[in-house]
Scaffold this motif. Structure first.
Motif, short mmCIF file in Angstrom:
data_model
loop_
_atom_site.label_atom_id
_atom_site.label_comp_id
_atom_site.label_asym_id
_atom_site.label_seq_id
_atom_site.Cartn_x
_atom_site.Cartn_y
_atom_site.Cartn_z
N ASP A 31 0.73 -1.04 0.57
CA ASP A 31 -0.08 0.06 0.44
C ASP A 31 0.95 1.14 -0.14
O ASP A 31 1.66 1.52 0.98
N SER A 32 0.47 1.94 -0.94
CA SER A 32 1.92 3.78 -1.16
C SER A 32 1.25 4.79 0.01
O SER A 32 2.00 5.48 -0.03
N THR A 33 0.64 4.41 0.78
CA THR A 33 0.16 5.22 1.84
C THR A 33 0.39 4.32 3.16
O THR A 33 0.16 5.59 4.34
N LYS A 34 1.24 3.71 2.97
CA LYS A 34 1.71 2.83 4.77
C LYS A 34 3.50 2.94 4.49
O LYS A 34 3.39 3.01 3.17
N THR A 35 4.30 2.80 5.30
CA THR A 35 5.28 2.77 5.76
C THR A 35 5.93 1.53 5.93
O THR A 35 5.60 0.25 6.84
N TYR A 36 7.28 0.95 5.33
CA TYR A 36 8.02 0.09 5.00
C TYR A 36 9.43 0.08 5.47
O TYR A 36 10.09 1.21 5.46
N GLY A 48 10.09 3.87 4.47
CA GLY A 48 9.98 4.79 3.76
C GLY A 48 8.25 4.43 3.41
O GLY A 48 8.28 3.26 3.48
N LYS A 49 7.44 5.01 1.97
CA LYS A 49 6.85 4.64 1.63
C LYS A 49 7.31 4.08 0.10
O LYS A 49 8.26 4.48 -0.83
N ILE A 60 11.16 3.42 -3.31
CA ILE A 60 11.12 4.23 -1.85
C ILE A 60 11.97 4.87 -1.47
O ILE A 60 12.92 5.26 -1.98
N THR A 62 12.42 7.24 1.25
CA THR A 62 12.59 7.38 2.53
C THR A 62 13.50 9.04 3.61
O THR A 62 13.26 9.90 2.27
N GLU A 80 5.47 -4.18 6.72
CA GLU A 80 4.84 -3.04 6.79
C GLU A 80 5.05 -2.98 8.30
O GLU A 80 5.65 -3.71 9.81
#
Length: 293
Positions: A31-36, A48-49, A60, A62, A80
């Motif tokens: 999901d591009s709205t979450k941080t990984y 980052g996303k 990504i 960062t 995630e």
């Protein structure tokens, strides 16, 4: 023969298909709205996303390195992150893996299964293994293998921010002095969490050589407090009670711990010995390197 060739061809195509589609299927969970957290095979970490991704690479964004392109074959893990794992600046919050130790003393905080690490001291290595939740084993020695000391610790949660550890140390003089032995059963009561705590310990140390033995009650007051994301103040002590022949002594070690990554930390302390009403500093500092196993 034709049937065999057809079967082998079908199996080969199926295998190639699985190899190609497996990374692509994993993309749908991003999901591009979450941080990984992205971990490369060499241990490098990126937080980052994920802006874009395909079967060959990911992009990504960062806070530290900006936008980074990482080839898929260099990625070991993509995970995630929860809000608790991220700082206000959007970086990965450091875990307190090494919080179960000070300089010498341990505490009542539990080790989890897999939470294993090594401490490199100037005098030798010290390994700690999280065998299961709340139970850990360890072994320490000098660079020449004398003495060799094993440890075991089991922890009990007594309430919020209160933990009790029951453990023991057993040692031998190994090859240099096999007739020498040491035993130290102890208990440690800790108040606080992994970032800020204080521990009161009590035990009884017994030493024997050949047919002679001696023992003393041992006490310790130790603690740690985090003063910033990377720096912590550490205090440790090792108190030997007196006997009819002497008044006892105490080893006092204040110092700092610097942790810049989740899998490593550095610790520096300056020790002093209190005996006969005097405090004498030790000329060699306590230097330790923590590394996750």
């Amino acid at each position: 023969m034709n049937a065999l060739k057809a079967t082998l061809t079908l199996c080969s195509l199926l295998f190639v298909s699985l190899c190609i589609t497996e990374p692509v299927q994993g993309q749908f969970s991003i999901d591009s709205t979450k941080t990984y957290l992205v971990i490369k095979n060499d241990g490098s970490e990126f937080v980052g996303k994920i802006l874009s991704h395909d079967a060959r690479e990911i992009l990504i964004a960062t806070n530290k390195q900006g936008q980074v392109i990482i080839p898929r074959h260099e990625i070991k893990e993509i995970r995630e992150l929860d809000e608790e794992e991220i700082t206000n600046e959007g970086n990965l919050r450091l875990t307190e893996l090494f919080a179960t130790r000070y300089f010498i003393a341990t505490n009542g905080l539990p080790m989890k299964k897999g939470d294993s690490y090594i401490i490199w001291n100037l005098f030798g290595p010290d390994l700690q293994f999280g065998v299961s939740d709340n139970f850990g084993l360890g072994i320490m020695t000098s660079w020449v293998g004398y003495p060799i000391i094993g440890s075991a610790k089991y922890t009990l949660n007594l309430g919020e921010n209160t933990n009790l550890a029951l453990g023991t140390l057993l040692g031998t003089g190994s090859w240099a002095l096999p007739e020498f032995g040491i035993a130290l059963p102890y208990s440690a009561l800790t108040f606080g969490d992994r970032a800020k705590n204080i521990t009161f310990s009590v035990g009884y140390g017994g030493v024997w050589v050949d047919n002679e033995s001696d023992g003393r009650a041992l006490l310790s007051i130790a603690g740690i407090t985090k003063v910033s994301e990377k720096f912590s103040f550490v205090f440790d002590s090792f108190i030997i009670t007196g006997s009819s022949n002497d008044s006892g002594a105490a080893l006092l070690i204040p110092g700092i711990r610097v942790q810049t990554q989740n899998d490593r930390a550095f610790q520096l302390g300056f020790a002093g010995v209190a005996a006969d009403g005097k405090l004498s500093p030790l000329p060699i500092p306590m230097i330790q390197w923590f590394r996750k196993l």
